[in-house]
Motif scaffolding. Structure first.
Motif, PDB file in Angstrom:
ATOM      1  N   SER A 333       7.247 -73.788 101.803  1.00  0.00           N
ATOM      2  CA  SER A 333       7.560 -72.754 100.818  1.00  0.00           C
ATOM      3  C   SER A 333       9.015 -72.333 100.990  1.00  0.00           C
ATOM      4  N   GLY A 334       9.905 -72.987 100.269  1.00  0.00           N
ATOM      5  CA  GLY A 334      11.322 -72.626 100.288  1.00  0.00           C
ATOM      6  C   GLY A 334      12.193 -73.374 101.264  1.00  0.00           C
ATOM      7  N   LEU A 335      11.614 -74.198 102.144  1.00  0.00           N
ATOM      8  CA  LEU A 335      12.400 -74.943 103.115  1.00  0.00           C
ATOM      9  C   LEU A 335      11.999 -76.414 103.112  1.00  0.00           C
ATOM     10  N   THR A 336      12.743 -77.209 103.867  1.00  0.00           N
ATOM     11  CA  THR A 336      12.449 -78.626 104.047  1.00  0.00           C
ATOM     12  C   THR A 336      12.340 -78.917 105.532  1.00  0.00           C
ATOM     13  N   ARG A 337      11.362 -79.709 105.911  1.00  0.00           N
ATOM     14  CA  ARG A 337      11.236 -80.136 107.297  1.00  0.00           C
ATOM     15  C   ARG A 337      12.149 -81.333 107.514  1.00  0.00           C
ATOM     16  N   ILE A 338      13.010 -81.267 108.535  1.00  0.00           N
ATOM     17  CA  ILE A 338      14.026 -82.293 108.777  1.00  0.00           C
ATOM     18  C   ILE A 338      13.878 -82.829 110.191  1.00  0.00           C
ATOM     19  N   GLN A 339      13.709 -84.124 110.325  1.00  0.00           N
ATOM     20  CA  GLN A 339      13.701 -84.772 111.631  1.00  0.00           C
ATOM     21  C   GLN A 339      14.587 -86.008 111.524  1.00  0.00           C
ATOM     22  N   LEU A 340      15.762 -85.916 112.101  1.00  0.00           N
ATOM     23  CA  LEU A 340      16.773 -86.953 111.908  1.00  0.00           C
ATOM     24  C   LEU A 340      16.437 -88.251 112.619  1.00  0.00           C
ATOM     25  N   VAL A 341      15.802 -88.157 113.774  1.00  0.00           N
ATOM     26  CA  VAL A 341      15.426 -89.345 114.529  1.00  0.00           C
ATOM     27  C   VAL A 341      13.986 -89.204 114.987  1.00  0.00           C
ATOM     28  N   LYS A 342      13.295 -90.332 115.114  1.00  0.00           N
ATOM     29  CA  LYS A 342      11.904 -90.322 115.535  1.00  0.00           C
ATOM     30  C   LYS A 342      11.777 -89.651 116.904  1.00  0.00           C
ATOM     31  N   ASN A 343      10.817 -88.743 116.991  1.00  0.00           N
ATOM     32  CA  ASN A 343      10.566 -87.983 118.223  1.00  0.00           C
ATOM     33  C   ASN A 343      11.706 -87.027 118.574  1.00  0.00           C
ATOM     34  N   GLY A 344      12.653 -86.871 117.662  1.00  0.00           N
ATOM     35  CA  GLY A 344      13.756 -85.941 117.900  1.00  0.00           C
ATOM     36  C   GLY A 344      13.379 -84.524 117.508  1.00  0.00           C
ATOM     37  N   PRO A 345      14.293 -83.582 117.681  1.00  0.00           N
ATOM     38  CA  PRO A 345      14.008 -82.190 117.344  1.00  0.00           C
ATOM     39  C   PRO A 345      13.768 -82.004 115.847  1.00  0.00           C
ATOM     40  N   VAL A 346      12.959 -81.019 115.504  1.00  0.00           N
ATOM     41  CA  VAL A 346      12.655 -80.697 114.107  1.00  0.00           C
ATOM     42  C   VAL A 346      13.540 -79.540 113.659  1.00  0.00           C
ATOM     43  N   TYR A 347      14.160 -79.699 112.506  1.00  0.00           N
ATOM     44  CA  TYR A 347      14.962 -78.641 111.900  1.00  0.00           C
ATOM     45  C   TYR A 347      14.325 -78.249 110.574  1.00  0.00           C
ATOM     46  N   TRP A 348      14.655 -77.046 110.138  1.00  0.00           N
ATOM     47  CA  TRP A 348      14.197 -76.559 108.845  1.00  0.00           C
ATOM     48  C   TRP A 348      15.418 -76.104 108.058  1.00  0.00           C
ATOM     49  N   GLY A 349      15.495 -76.452 106.810  1.00  0.00           N
ATOM     50  CA  GLY A 349      16.665 -76.079 106.025  1.00  0.00           C
ATOM     51  C   GLY A 349      16.464 -76.351 104.557  1.00  0.00           C
ATOM     52  N   LYS A 350      17.571 -76.375 103.843  1.00  0.00           N
ATOM     53  CA  LYS A 350      17.540 -76.624 102.399  1.00  0.00           C
ATOM     54  C   LYS A 350      18.905 -77.110 101.964  1.00  0.00           C
ATOM     55  N   SER A 351      18.921 -78.030 101.040  1.00  0.00           N
ATOM     56  CA  SER A 351      20.174 -78.491 100.446  1.00  0.00           C
ATOM     57  C   SER A 351      20.180 -78.134  98.971  1.00  0.00           C
ATOM     58  N   GLY A 352      21.339 -78.244  98.359  1.00  0.00           N
ATOM     59  CA  GLY A 352      21.447 -77.944  96.935  1.00  0.00           C
ATOM     60  C   GLY A 352      22.663 -78.614  96.341  1.00  0.00           C
ATOM     61  N   SER A 353      22.570 -78.986  95.074  1.00  0.00           N
ATOM     62  CA  SER A 353      23.714 -79.618  94.417  1.00  0.00           C
ATOM     63  C   SER A 353      23.853 -79.132  92.988  1.00  0.00           C
ATOM     64  N   ARG A 354      25.090 -78.945  92.597  1.00  0.00           N
ATOM     65  CA  ARG A 354      25.486 -78.756  91.205  1.00  0.00           C
ATOM     66  C   ARG A 354      26.670 -79.693  91.017  1.00  0.00           C
ATOM     67  N   TYR A 355      27.028 -80.008  89.813  1.00  0.00           N
ATOM     68  CA  TYR A 355      28.168 -80.901  89.616  1.00  0.00           C
ATOM     69  C   TYR A 355      29.388 -80.360  90.355  1.00  0.00           C
ATOM     70  N   GLY A 356      29.934 -81.170  91.263  1.00  0.00           N
ATOM     71  CA  GLY A 356      31.106 -80.765  92.026  1.00  0.00           C
ATOM     72  C   GLY A 356      30.807 -80.071  93.333  1.00  0.00           C
ATOM     73  N   TYR A 357      29.528 -79.771  93.601  1.00  0.00           N
ATOM     74  CA  TYR A 357      29.177 -79.001  94.797  1.00  0.00           C
ATOM     75  C   TYR A 357      27.919 -79.586  95.447  1.00  0.00           C
ATOM     76  N   LEU A 358      27.997 -79.831  96.757  1.00  0.00           N
ATOM     77  CA  LEU A 358      26.848 -80.286  97.534  1.00  0.00           C
ATOM     78  C   LEU A 358      26.822 -79.480  98.831  1.00  0.00           C
ATOM     79  N   SER A 359      25.768 -78.698  99.023  1.00  0.00           N
ATOM     80  CA  SER A 359      25.737 -77.779 100.154  1.00  0.00           C
ATOM     81  C   SER A 359      24.387 -77.837 100.845  1.00  0.00           C
ATOM     82  N   GLY A 360      24.323 -77.279 102.048  1.00  0.00           N
ATOM     83  CA  GLY A 360      23.054 -77.255 102.762  1.00  0.00           C
ATOM     84  C   GLY A 360      23.130 -76.453 104.038  1.00  0.00           C
ATOM     85  N   PHE A 361      21.952 -76.157 104.586  1.00  0.00           N
ATOM     86  CA  PHE A 361      21.860 -75.531 105.899  1.00  0.00           C
ATOM     87  C   PHE A 361      20.633 -76.086 106.604  1.00  0.00           C
TER      88      PHE A 361
END
Length: 405
Positions: A333-361
């Motif tokens: 609900s409002g976030l994304t589960r992020i795991q960059l490498v298998k068995n690596g740490p889990v992060y939670w965040g969100k990205s967003g894009s509009r023309y000319g802008y790509l952002s995230g946390f």
């Protein structure tokens, strides 16, 4: 295109206090001191390496892929912020790192926070239906859609096509069109439901724009008023706001540019900064800064925005498959589960894009490590802009990746 030398706003390695040795009776043994000193040295070296990797990831701007970048990182042993490129190509104004930008779908995290506060206050019920709160909004033949389905993208509601596809001849024809919020939501309701609510997950804007209408219905105030009172002012975000139908960005900001094929060959950059964001509204219209996003992330994850009972939903992904594939769902609900490498740490965040802008946390659930970025990508809607070997991919790996990755 002229390049500008990277401007690093701050790069501070937090001191890892190595105390002087005491007496044998009061202080640690020689072996313990050696182990502590070795660990401190290793942590110090790792912090310096991370700072160098972050700096390298945003160096060389402006370039073909992006015109500017702003990044902030916070960890136990390092706080770092840096910026590179031009905030405005016409005036050659360098980016300093405190400029506003369009946050795109990061807005959904803010909208989820407002909705979950209302759930806590029992003004909204997770199992309450859209049909109950907003009778007549959905076609009569649609099945019941619950508030929880809107929050975790399992509603099955079809979204409307509010603009042409990226890079198509009419890609920017709607940039000065102001959408009525109800009409925006209903734009796709001539289509059938995509699936039975609660059985699949399909990431899209529709659910969060319906949440915007629900927030207004149960509070009697505008979505923008509730967002400001419940999140922006509560957390102290001085540079964050919803623009409404104003196509401009107030105050100091970065310009967004889209690379378009030129008639004579090659590409040309189109300034996309001024754009009416009512086509995204509660799902993507927010304007903010990296400092505000860092502050918001820390407050949210610490339970200072959404009460702990409801905050659990933001760290819970529904156990359903993704729409159109066999892959498991990845959004909460409002976030994304992020795991960059298998068995690596889990992060939670969100990205967003509009023309000319790509952002995230992204951040660890306990908030000990976080990364915020905003890149003025010249192909913000293209898949290549977020590929692992892209500039954003390198920023993410520099900030949240592990050395083994």
């Amino acid at each position: 295109m002229r390049r500008t030398r990277i401007a690093v706003l701050a790069a501070t390695v937090v001191a890892l206090g190595v105390t002087a040795a005491g007496t044998a009776a009061a202080g640690p043994t020689g072996d313990a001191r050696d182990a502590r000193d070795t660990n401190a040295t290793a942590a110090h070296a790792a912090a310096l390496a991370k700072a160098a990797a972050l700096r390298k990831a945003i160096d060389g701007l402006p370039a073909a892929d992006a015109t500017a970048a702003q990044v902030r990182y916070k960890g136990e042993d390092l706080r770092w912020s840096g910026a590179a490129g031009r905030a405005d190509l016409r005036t050659h104004r360098p980016v300093k790192g405190d400029e506003r930008f369009r946050a795109g779908s990061i807005t959904k995290t803010f909208t989820a926070a407002v909705a979950l506060q209302l759930v806590h206050e029992k003004k909204l019920d997770l199992d309450g239906t859209v049909q109950h709160y907003l009778p007549g909004l959905l076609p009569a033949h649609y099945p019941d859609v619950k508030v929880r389905h809107l929050l975790d993208y399992t509603s099955g509601l079809p979204g409307g096509d509010t603009r042409e596809a990226p890079k198509s001849p009419g890609w920017d024809k709607g940039r000065h069109t102001t959408w009525d919020h109800r009409a925006l939501v209903q734009a796709g309701f001539g289509k059938p439901m995509e699936f039975t609510p609660g059985t699949r997950q399909h990431y899209s804007n529709i659910g969060y724009n319906v949440l915007g209408l629900l927030i207004e219905k149960v509070t009697g105030r505008t979505y923008e008023q509730e967002l400001r009172a419940r999140v922006i002012d509560r957390v102290g975000l001085k540079d964050t706001y919803s623009p409404g139908a104003d196509p401009r960005i107030k105050g100091r900001h970065t310009h967004g540019y889209e690379a378009i094929k030129a008639s004579g060959g090659g590409t040309r950059l189109v300034d996309t900064t001024e754009w009416d964001q009512s086509e995204t509204w509660a799902s993507g219209d927010l304007i903010t800064t990296t400092a505000d996003l860092e502050r918001f992330t820390a407050a949210l994850f610490a339970g200072r925005v959404v009460p702990q009972q409801e905050l659990k939903l933001m760290f819970t992904v529904p156990e359903v498959p993704a729409y159109g594939s066999s892959r498991p769902a990845a959004y909460s609900s409002g976030l994304t589960r992020i795991q960059l490498v298998k068995n690596g740490p889990v992060y939670w965040g969100k990205s967003g894009s509009r023309y000319g802008y790509l952002s995230g946390f992204g951040a660890t659930q306990d908030g000990t490590r976080s990364l915020v970025y905003s890149v003025n990508s010249t192909d913000a809607k293209g898949d290549a802009a977020t590929a692992p070997d892209s500039r954003i991919g390198r920023i993410i790996m520099a900030g949240l990746g592990e050395p083994s990755a």
